[in-house]
Write an enzyme that holds these catalytic residues in place. Sequence first.
Site, PDB file in Angstrom:
ATOM      1  N   LYS A 184      39.978  53.768  15.975  1.00  0.00           N
ATOM      2  CA  LYS A 184      40.001  52.455  16.619  1.00  0.00           C
ATOM      3  C   LYS A 184      38.636  51.792  16.440  1.00  0.00           C
ATOM      4  CE  LYS A 184      38.727  51.142  20.487  1.00  0.00           C
ATOM      5  NZ  LYS A 184      38.086  49.925  19.950  1.00  0.00           N
ATOM      6  N   GLU A 260      28.042  59.816  20.278  1.00  0.00           N
ATOM      7  CA  GLU A 260      26.829  59.206  19.730  1.00  0.00           C
ATOM      8  C   GLU A 260      26.573  57.972  20.567  1.00  0.00           C
ATOM      9  OE1 GLU A 260      24.962  60.520  17.545  1.00  0.00           O
ATOM     10  OE2 GLU A 260      26.222  61.978  16.536  1.00  0.00           O
ATOM     11  N   CYS A 294      21.346  51.805  17.176  1.00  0.00           N
ATOM     12  CA  CYS A 294      20.992  52.777  18.211  1.00  0.00           C
ATOM     13  C   CYS A 294      19.642  53.408  17.867  1.00  0.00           C
ATOM     14  CB  CYS A 294      22.063  53.840  18.329  1.00  0.00           C
ATOM     15  SG  CYS A 294      22.426  54.585  16.744  1.00  0.00           S
ATOM     16  N   GLU A 391      18.087  49.434  26.341  1.00  0.00           N
ATOM     17  CA  GLU A 391      18.209  49.301  24.892  1.00  0.00           C
ATOM     18  C   GLU A 391      18.264  47.796  24.583  1.00  0.00           C
ATOM     19  OE1 GLU A 391      21.928  50.959  23.569  1.00  0.00           O
ATOM     20  OE2 GLU A 391      20.996  51.708  21.759  1.00  0.00           O
TER      21      GLU A 391
HETATM   22  P1  NAP Z   1      30.626  49.863  23.381  1.00  0.00           P
HETATM   23  O1  NAP Z   1      30.880  48.640  24.155  1.00  0.00           O
HETATM   24  O2  NAP Z   1      30.452  51.134  24.111  1.00  0.00           O
HETATM   25  O3  NAP Z   1      31.854  49.956  22.350  1.00  0.00           O
HETATM   26  C1  NAP Z   1      31.952  50.980  21.418  1.00  0.00           C
HETATM   27  C2  NAP Z   1      33.399  51.196  21.082  1.00  0.00           C
HETATM   28  O4  NAP Z   1      34.086  51.614  22.263  1.00  0.00           O
HETATM   29  C3  NAP Z   1      34.147  49.962  20.600  1.00  0.00           C
HETATM   30  O5  NAP Z   1      35.136  50.338  19.678  1.00  0.00           O
HETATM   31  C4  NAP Z   1      34.796  49.458  21.866  1.00  0.00           C
HETATM   32  O6  NAP Z   1      35.930  48.672  21.610  1.00  0.00           O
HETATM   33  C5  NAP Z   1      35.179  50.756  22.516  1.00  0.00           C
HETATM   34  N1  NAP Z   1      35.370  50.695  23.942  1.00  0.00           N
HETATM   35  C6  NAP Z   1      34.766  49.905  24.856  1.00  0.00           C
HETATM   36  N2  NAP Z   1      35.235  50.176  26.095  1.00  0.00           N
HETATM   37  C7  NAP Z   1      36.160  51.161  25.945  1.00  0.00           C
HETATM   38  C8  NAP Z   1      37.003  51.871  26.846  1.00  0.00           C
HETATM   39  N3  NAP Z   1      36.993  51.641  28.155  1.00  0.00           N
HETATM   40  N4  NAP Z   1      37.827  52.814  26.339  1.00  0.00           N
HETATM   41  C9  NAP Z   1      37.859  53.077  25.022  1.00  0.00           C
HETATM   42  N5  NAP Z   1      37.090  52.421  24.114  1.00  0.00           N
HETATM   43  C10 NAP Z   1      36.246  51.482  24.581  1.00  0.00           C
HETATM   44  O7  NAP Z   1      29.362  49.741  22.469  1.00  0.00           O
HETATM   45  P2  NAP Z   1      29.012  48.566  21.468  1.00  0.00           P
HETATM   46  O8  NAP Z   1      28.394  47.490  22.238  1.00  0.00           O
HETATM   47  O9  NAP Z   1      30.159  48.245  20.585  1.00  0.00           O
HETATM   48  O10 NAP Z   1      27.953  49.297  20.521  1.00  0.00           O
HETATM   49  C11 NAP Z   1      26.629  49.350  20.824  1.00  0.00           C
HETATM   50  C12 NAP Z   1      26.255  50.685  21.409  1.00  0.00           C
HETATM   51  O11 NAP Z   1      26.575  51.718  20.475  1.00  0.00           O
HETATM   52  C13 NAP Z   1      24.779  50.813  21.642  1.00  0.00           C
HETATM   53  O12 NAP Z   1      24.529  51.409  22.880  1.00  0.00           O
HETATM   54  C14 NAP Z   1      24.313  51.728  20.516  1.00  0.00           C
HETATM   55  O13 NAP Z   1      23.149  52.434  20.802  1.00  0.00           O
HETATM   56  C15 NAP Z   1      25.471  52.596  20.348  1.00  0.00           C
HETATM   57  N6  NAP Z   1      25.455  53.212  19.023  1.00  0.00           N
HETATM   58  C16 NAP Z   1      25.127  54.524  18.939  1.00  0.00           C
HETATM   59  C17 NAP Z   1      25.051  55.143  17.720  1.00  0.00           C
HETATM   60  C18 NAP Z   1      24.709  56.583  17.630  1.00  0.00           C
HETATM   61  O14 NAP Z   1      25.005  57.179  16.613  1.00  0.00           O
HETATM   62  N7  NAP Z   1      24.101  57.189  18.644  1.00  0.00           N
HETATM   63  C19 NAP Z   1      25.334  54.431  16.558  1.00  0.00           C
HETATM   64  C20 NAP Z   1      25.661  53.079  16.662  1.00  0.00           C
HETATM   65  C21 NAP Z   1      25.725  52.490  17.931  1.00  0.00           C
HETATM   66  P3  NAP Z   1      35.934  47.103  21.946  1.00  0.00           P
HETATM   67  O15 NAP Z   1      34.590  46.607  21.568  1.00  0.00           O
HETATM   68  O16 NAP Z   1      36.996  46.581  21.083  1.00  0.00           O
HETATM   69  O17 NAP Z   1      36.197  47.015  23.398  1.00  0.00           O
END
Ligand code: NAP
Length: 489
Positions: A184, A260, A294, A391
């Site tokens: 997804k 991650e 990240c 962050e």
């Molecule tokens: P996010 O809001 O947590 O979303 C990540 C993924 O989770 C998206 O596909 C999102 O889908 C989904 N999601 C959100 N709420 C959900 C729920 N309740 N149930 C299931 N899935 C859900 O994060 P983001 O804003 O997209 O990404 C930024 C974050 O990712 C930052 O904190 C960054 O540090 C982290 N990141 C970490 C790494 C690593 O390897 N450590 C790499 C890249 C990014 P929708 O957006 O469609 O809701």
Amino acid sequence: MTAKRETELLASVPERLFIGGEWRAASGSRTLKVYDPSNRGFVKQIADASPEDGKAALDAAVEAFPSWAATSARERAEVLRRTFDLLQERKEDFALLMTIEMGKPLAEARGEVAYGGEFLRWFSEEAVRVQGRYGANPEGTGRMIVSQHPVGPCYLITPWNFPLAMATRKIAPALAAGCTVVIKPAELTPLTTLSLVELLEQAGLPAGVVNVITTSTSGKVSEPIIRDPRLRKLSFTGSTPVGQRLLEQASQGVLRTSMELGGNAPFIVFNDADLDKTVDGAMMAKFRNIGQACTAANRFIVQRSVVDEFARRVTERVRGLKLGRGTDEGVTIGPLINQDAVDKTTALVDDAVGRGASVTIGGSARGGAGTFYEPTVLTEVRPGSEILREEIFGPVLAIVPFDNEDDAVRIANDTEYGLVSYVFTESLSRGQRMIERLETGMMGLNVGVVSNAAAPFGGWKMSGLGREGGAEGIHEYLQTKYTLTPNPF
Ligand code: NAP
């Protein structure tokens, strides 16, 4: 870059869900729209999966699992390798697609195609190297066999910031290990994943091995999948709060999980650092992906005797950055992903300035249709400022001075996160001490980017669980079995 080429490319991107080897509309024919963050223009309308579609995708992954798990490692490796080759043929299309849906400059999108593609190649090579053990038990009464087995159907959730690499980093090791998956992608950037899965299909992947659901209701669609007893593994990349919620859901089925999560990377500059290399590293660590990584350096912790010179040099380099749509010539900084990201960056900068930080360049959002924030440098950021705790996920370089090595370590480790740290010093022994003392899962020593398909990527503390890439990556999708047999003699 012609508008015609973009139109043709977008028309070729699949717009439906991929379930059980078929491209199909979402139940009720629901759709969602994808937008270009550089101008908020409409890009494409695609299927919007419901919980029923999510269940159908899991059904397909469950059904396909026994036969995929039984294929030879070589066969699985070759599907991944063919997908890698197909990606090389289409690399310009994938780069352009990511620039359109996510906003990163085209040169960086090309870099992501190269990086993301490497996971396909790396895990095609790792697939055939999964080994077991055979040996006598200490008593000599039996023989111990340790073997590895695919964990089962997996659910993969990816974020919007690296639409290709986050997908290949999960799909490739899962498939190499013999697992089937439902993936997804984020609602904001689903097109790259849909196109990637089309490549896997062209590479000969059997039906049901990879299934894609795109949705505007990620929580509603995901929870039943995660709570389904047939699922055996959850791999998530995204924010720490969402990761924590998903871990709770995953606890019900005692799922294997890889998380991650967020980071708050320190970038430490000692006064014996080579400042030319340091500034190059700082620009990469901070402004790559418009600061939305990240691994982005979040806090520049700089020894007091070089802090003014470092600030002067990075400010000069930032003056040379060009803001704009990622497809435009010379653009080095694209838009932030959406207005929420602009508002968050604005609030963090305002808070830091309110507490006494100085802005040497930038410091505000740029008006207009796109969601742009000016690349910014802040000096003398005071302890207690939100920007040091949160962050940033935007193009803001925040500098904090320090006096001695202990000070630097204390400031760097003063965070709940532990993904990556960067250290710049010409002293070997100091660099070695930093390896021992910094509480992060990865470290760049005189380099500003650490990501590599051959390396175990992952964090300590609240930055996550498990590793992606490297020899470790495939083991996240394998489970161990120990068998005892009697001494045959
Ligand atoms: P996010 O809001 O947590 O979303 C990540 C993924 O989770 C998206 O596909 C999102 O889908 C989904 N999601 C959100 N709420 C959900 C729920 N309740 N149930 C299931 N899935 C859900 O994060 P983001 O804003 O997209 O990404 C930024 C974050 O990712 C930052 O904190 C960054 O540090 C982290 N990141 C970490 C790494 C690593 O390897 N450590 C790499 C890249 C990014 P929708 O957006 O469609 O809701």
